[in-house]
Design an enzyme around this catalytic site. Structure first.
Site, PDB file in Angstrom:
ATOM      1  N   SER A 125       0.836  -1.198   0.000  1.00  0.00           N
ATOM      2  CA  SER A 125       0.000   0.000   0.000  1.00  0.00           C
ATOM      3  C   SER A 125       0.868   1.244   0.000  1.00  0.00           C
ATOM      4  O   SER A 125       1.989   1.243   0.536  1.00  0.00           O
ATOM      5  CB  SER A 125      -0.850  -0.028   1.271  1.00  0.00           C
ATOM      6  OG  SER A 125      -1.445   1.229   1.490  1.00  0.00           O
ATOM      7  N   TYR A 149      -2.039  -1.012  10.967  1.00  0.00           N
ATOM      8  CA  TYR A 149      -2.277  -1.570   9.620  1.00  0.00           C
ATOM      9  C   TYR A 149      -1.061  -1.318   8.723  1.00  0.00           C
ATOM     10  O   TYR A 149      -0.528  -2.225   8.092  1.00  0.00           O
ATOM     11  CB  TYR A 149      -3.537  -0.953   8.994  1.00  0.00           C
ATOM     12  CG  TYR A 149      -3.623  -1.179   7.503  1.00  0.00           C
ATOM     13  CD1 TYR A 149      -3.889  -2.444   6.990  1.00  0.00           C
ATOM     14  CD2 TYR A 149      -3.402  -0.133   6.593  1.00  0.00           C
ATOM     15  CE1 TYR A 149      -3.939  -2.670   5.613  1.00  0.00           C
ATOM     16  CE2 TYR A 149      -3.455  -0.346   5.227  1.00  0.00           C
ATOM     17  CZ  TYR A 149      -3.725  -1.612   4.735  1.00  0.00           C
ATOM     18  OH  TYR A 149      -3.756  -1.824   3.383  1.00  0.00           O
ATOM     19  N   LYS A 153       1.984  -3.848   6.760  1.00  0.00           N
ATOM     20  CA  LYS A 153       2.436  -3.831   5.357  1.00  0.00           C
ATOM     21  C   LYS A 153       3.950  -3.650   5.289  1.00  0.00           C
ATOM     22  O   LYS A 153       4.640  -4.305   4.512  1.00  0.00           O
ATOM     23  CB  LYS A 153       1.735  -2.711   4.577  1.00  0.00           C
ATOM     24  CG  LYS A 153       0.239  -2.920   4.390  1.00  0.00           C
ATOM     25  CD  LYS A 153      -0.055  -4.109   3.505  1.00  0.00           C
ATOM     26  CE  LYS A 153      -1.545  -4.398   3.405  1.00  0.00           C
ATOM     27  NZ  LYS A 153      -1.844  -5.704   2.795  1.00  0.00           N
TER      28      LYS A 153
END
Ligand code: NAD
Ligand code: UFG
Length: 337
Positions: A125, A149, A153
């Site tokens: 992302s 979050y 990643k």
């Protein structure tokens, strides 16, 4: 790359990518626990393509169930979408995010090693760039994370780098998505948020259909052309096609590489509102609210590496993103239910 395992293939980006893969005559096996998706999406994939992908309702955290999938099927590559993705929720239940995203990926990679599958496309992302020092953002920019979050990643990117360093037989594509929106032009698959949407375009779409009263514009005092936040919105079908190009690239043994998948163009929140209104002939009432904590002012990609090395570029304009979102919303006012 013919036989592909798609984790998270029932989800928003996964379902669109599976459609493109089936259109390219790839054999697709989907593993998804349906935590954030519905089996109906798989029936819709079949309606669009005429092909029913093999599906296992399996959680990546269930090692023995995942191992049986690897014993039953043969894979040339894995496209790994499965993960939890809500930034706000990740600050409330961080351990679930680390467990699901990081441990799920470890389980997957262990089985890939065991079965000699060393081609992987990973859903990363733009969040890994944190608050970028300038735009457009290049793949070489420093990475950081501002929430659990984003940290999953970042951690997974680093784990995959270590894996590659340990064994150069791996080929890994880290695809850093910017802001995927839109839906398949058939209106049969699209984004189906469980709750009140966190993201801009699903929220706008539910305001347009009357499920929500008005949009809160988070911040009108950013240093942008109209004061609202700027993002690089990319049509989910363009994004899906980027995965096909990434898979094709893996057969050239490129090692590990990161690619930005975006359009290279930034639009503000108010640009999105006015385009959605104009294209779909609807009214989106909105009011200005305070900034949302953790948001950055401007984020858009330099997507030239993907163009040069994958032969991929986003083709579909913002108008199509808005029209396709609206078609999906009108045809499925309650999502897949
Ligand atoms: P999504 O929630 O629609 O799809 C993810 C799918 O993975 C869901 O079907 C869910 O049920 C499944 N899943 C989650 N945990 C699982 C597990 N442990 N085992 C098996 N299945 C599991 O999300 P999406 O928007 O399609 O995103 C796909 C990927 O792309 C995610 O990894 C996400 O972090 C990443 N990504 C998304 C965006 C975005 O804005 N949508 C942006 C950047 C990156
Ligand atoms: N926004 C509003 N009102 C809303 C929702 C959003 O004004 O109700 C604004 C935000 O402040 C931001 C823009 O709309 O300026 C886009 O917000 P989104 O929530 O749609 O998307 P983000 O850029 O915040 O985040 C998304 C994904 C993340 C991912 C990131 C980068 O949700 O998971 O893109 O890829 F990490």
């Amino acid at each position: 790359m013919k036989n592909i395992l798609v984790t998270g293939g029932a989800g928003y980006i996964g379902s669109h990518t599976v459609v493109e893969m089936l259109n390219m005559n790839m054999n697709v096996v989907i593993v998804d626990n349906l935590r954030n998706s519905k089996e109906e999406a798989l029936r819709r994939i079949e309606k669009i393509t005429g092909i029913k992908p093999t599906f296992y309702k399996v959680d990546l955290l269930d090692r023995s169930a995942l191992a049986s999938v690897f014993r039953a099927e043969k894979f040339d590559a894995v496209v790994h979408f499965a993960g939890l993705k809500a930034v706000g929720e990740s600050t409330q239940i961080p351990l679930s995010y680390y467990q699901n995203n990081v441990t799920g990926t470890l389980n997957l990679c262990e089985l890939m090693i065991k079965h000699s599958v060393r081609n992987l496309v990973f859903s990363s992302s733009a969040t890994v760039y944190g608050d970028p020092h300038k735009t457009p953002i290049k793949e070489s920019f420093p990475r950081s994370a501002t929430n659990p979050y984003g940290r999953t990643k970042l951690m997974i990117e680093e784990i995959l780098q270590d894996l590659y360093d340990s064994d150069n037989a791996w080929n890994i594509s880290l695809l850093r998505y910017f802001n995927p929106i839109g839906a398949h032009p058939s209106g049969m698959i699209g984004e189906d948020p469980n709750d009140i949407p966190n993201n801009l375009v699903p929220f706008i779409s539910q305001v347009a259909i009357g499920k929500l009263n008005k949009l809160a514009v988070f911040g009108a005092d950013y240093p942008t052309h109209d004061g609202t936040g700027v993002r690089d919105y990319i049509h989910v079908v363009d994004l899906a096609k980027g995965h096909i190009k990434a898979l094709q690239k893996l057969s050239e043994n490129p090692g590990i590489q990161a690619f930005n998948l975006g359009t290279g163009r930034g639009y503000s929140v108010l640009d999105i509102v006015s385009t959605f209104e104009r294209v779909n002939k609807v009214k989106i009432p909105y009011e200005t609210a305070g900034r949302r904590p953790g948001d950055i002012a401007v984020c858009y990609a330099d997507a030239s590496k993907a163009e040069k090395e994958l032969g991929w570029r986003a083709e579909l304009p913002l108008e199509d993103m808005c029209a396709d979102t609206w078609r999906w919303q009108l045809q499925n006012p309650n999502g897949y239910e």
